[in-house]
Design a protein around this motif. Structure first.
Motif, short mmCIF file in Angstrom:
data_model
loop_
_atom_site.label_atom_id
_atom_site.label_comp_id
_atom_site.label_asym_id
_atom_site.label_seq_id
_atom_site.Cartn_x
_atom_site.Cartn_y
_atom_site.Cartn_z
N ASP A 128 0.82 -1.21 0.00
CA ASP A 128 0.00 0.00 0.00
C ASP A 128 0.85 1.26 0.00
O ASP A 128 0.61 2.18 -0.78
N LYS A 183 3.17 -0.37 4.80
CA LYS A 183 1.79 -0.78 4.99
C LYS A 183 1.39 -1.71 3.85
O LYS A 183 1.53 -1.37 2.68
N GLY A 192 -3.37 -4.48 5.10
CA GLY A 192 -3.97 -4.02 6.34
C GLY A 192 -3.04 -4.03 7.53
O GLY A 192 -3.46 -3.69 8.65
#
Length: 538
Positions: free
Chosen positions: A111, A159, A162
């Motif tokens: 992410d 990240k 999650g």
């Protein structure tokens, strides 16, 4: 018998001792041990490389290779400047790493990757030597030998899926031989347009990696795998002939030289719209050429006047009359806060016939966007007279390229005095305890001026100018500049904070006409402020 034996024993001890000393001295002088050899004295230059490595395991490059020069002076300079270089390098590293990370993370379904902390520690790198190449091109090539065993603090937050993990890089050691090329060389400071960095061989990298407080590199086999991956990835991107390119300026613009002078006379403005709720506006005009980084030229302020007359003249150096344009902006001067823009317009230089004066009356617009509906509103008119005089072949005024040249004070300035111009450019590393919404506050001879507020910014840029008309030179005067922060929330708790101040003597600007410096803010940990001072005389 007892006495006789005693005397004899004493005589025997003395004779024996004397004979032993004589025999020992004789043996010491005339007999050499067979297992001891005379030392062999030989210059270092005659030793082979293996012997030199044993004698001197850390031999600097300037000893091993005569093409390398010693850089003791540079190491001293870096040692002194390291606290400042640390911040500059980290800021550049963030900007370079951001697009690279953004390009790579989609491949691994991550992410985000962010630097939570990035500083290089207190130990600077050491340059073992440097080789400099000379070529026929407009470039400078350097190959330094760099060794760095530092104590950085690098925290990277990752990240993915999650989850959030923080990785810390510690005990970083880097041995590298980069090639740094500065090209092309141009006649504008800093005299080169681009920096190219290549690695001549794979760098030697060693470091510790901590995840959740545990040393990940202690896992068997992982240390070597991570090292090889980093070496291969770095080499893949920057191993010669590939290079990292950092653009400093546009070389096409930097190579341009002045080709003429634009004479501008700001005559008057008419039917300006009132900006102040109480009373009339206080207009002044800013002038500058597009594609130029020099500060704007400004007229004087005409207080409480919606139909001001200036009749003030300015000379501006032109480098490209085909692409440049004269930008004229009318502002309403405010003692406190941001100056309001009353209107603007531009004059493309290609529309001006050389050596022919031209009087132009321009309608003031909100923006230069032809589709902006706000431009349909009447904002007044500005009348100017322009004359473009191109240089003849071989003609170039000595100050045409001098960005430090100071224009004269406007008409009406006292003959014994002048105009003090204070330009507050920017500040760095200012920080409040409860909020950081900085603005600069100037105090001079009982008069106070303020820049605009910049919200939530430790490195604010203002670029605002203030003028003080004086009857005599401020030789014995001082300028007090203070950076303050105002809370963006309504409340009585911590409404204002002082972020540092500086008290500047003005005698130097009277002598030098112009000073542009960064001052360390007193009562601030690392804060600095850049202020330009000009003393203009009639």
């Amino acid at each position: 018998m007892g006495i006789l034996s005693t005397i004899t024993s004493f005589l025997g001890f003395g004779v024996g001792t004397s004979i032993g000393l004589v025999i020992g001295y004789y043996l010491f002088i005339y007999f050499q041990p067979t297992d001891v050899k005379d030392p062999i004295i030989q210059p270092l230059v005659e030793q082979d490389s293996k012997t030199l490595q044993q004698l001197l395991p850390e031999i600097p490059s300037w000893i091993k290779n005569p093409d390398y020069d010693r850089l003791d002076w540079l190491n001293k300079f870096i040692e002194y400047m390291w606290p400042y270089l640390d911040k500059a390098i980290c800021k550049t590293a963030r900007s370079i790493a951001k697009p690279i990370i953004a390009e790579q993370i989609p491949k691994y379904k991550i992410d985000s990757v962010e630097f939570e902390e990035l500083n290089l520690g207190s130990l600077p790198p050491t340059f073992q030597g440097m080789k400099v190449y000379t070529t026929d091109e407009k470039e400078l090539i350097m190959e330094p030998s760099v060794k760095w065993a530092g104590n950085p603090n690098i925290l990277v937050t990752v990240k993915a899926f999650g989850l959030r993990a923080t990785v810390q890089v510690v005990d970083l050691q880097v041995f590298a031989s980069p090639r740094i090329t500065l090209k092309p060389l141009v006649p504008s400071f800093p005299c080169f347009a681009n920096i190219y960095v290549s690695l001549m061989e794979k760098p030697q990298v060693d470091f510790g990696l901590k995840l959740l407080g545990a040393d990940v590199m202690s896992i068997p086999g992982l240390y070597r795998i991570v090292q090889e991956i980093i070496k291969d990835q770095v080499a893949k991107m920057y191993l010669w002939p590939k290079a990292l390119e950092v653009q400093i300026m546009d070389p096409t613009k930097a190579m341009k030289v002045p080709v003429g002078i634009l004479h501008v006379k700001v005559v008057r403005a008419e039917k300006l719209k009132k900006k102040d709720l109480l009373g009339a506006s206080d207009p002044y005009v800013k002038l500058k050429l597009t594609e130029e980084k020099l500060p704007s030229k400004k007229t004087t302020v005409k207080y409480k006047n919606l139909n001001p007359e200036w009749n003030e003249e300015f000379n501006i150096v032109v480098k490209d009359p085909e692409s440049q344009a004269l930008e004229l902006t009318v502002y309403d001067w405010e003692q406190i806060g941001k100056h309001d823009k009353m209107g603007m317009n531009v004059i493309p230089l290609k529309e001006i016939t050389p050596d022919e004066p031209k009087v132009m009356t321009l309608n003031l617009l909100k923006t230069m966007d032809p589709k902006d509906p706000e431009n349909e509103k009447s904002r007044g008119q500005l009348t100017v007279e322009v004359l473009y005089k191109p240089f003849k072949e071989g003609e170039l005024p000595p100050n045409a390229e001098d960005p430090n040249a100071i224009e004269k004070a406007p008409e009406g300035t006292p003959s014994s005095g002048g105009l003090l111009v204070v330009i507050v450019h920017e500040a760095e590393d200012v920080e409040g305890k409860h909020h950081t919404n900085p603005f600069a506050r100037l105090l001079f001879k009982g008069e106070e001026r303020r820049t605009k507020h910049v919200k939530k910014n430790r490195d604010p840029r203002w670029g605002e100018s203030f003028q003080f008309m004086l009857d005599e030179p401020p030789t014995n005067e001082r300028l007090y500049v203070e950076v303050q922060s105002v809370s963006s929330r309504i409340g009585l708790l911590h409404p204002k904070e002082n972020l540092g101040y500086v008290d500047i003597k003005l005698s130097d600007v009277v002598t030098n006409k112009r000073i542009n410096e960064k001052y360390h803010l007193i009562d601030s940990r690392n804060g600095r402020i850049q202020i330009e001072l000009q003393w203009r005389t009639p």
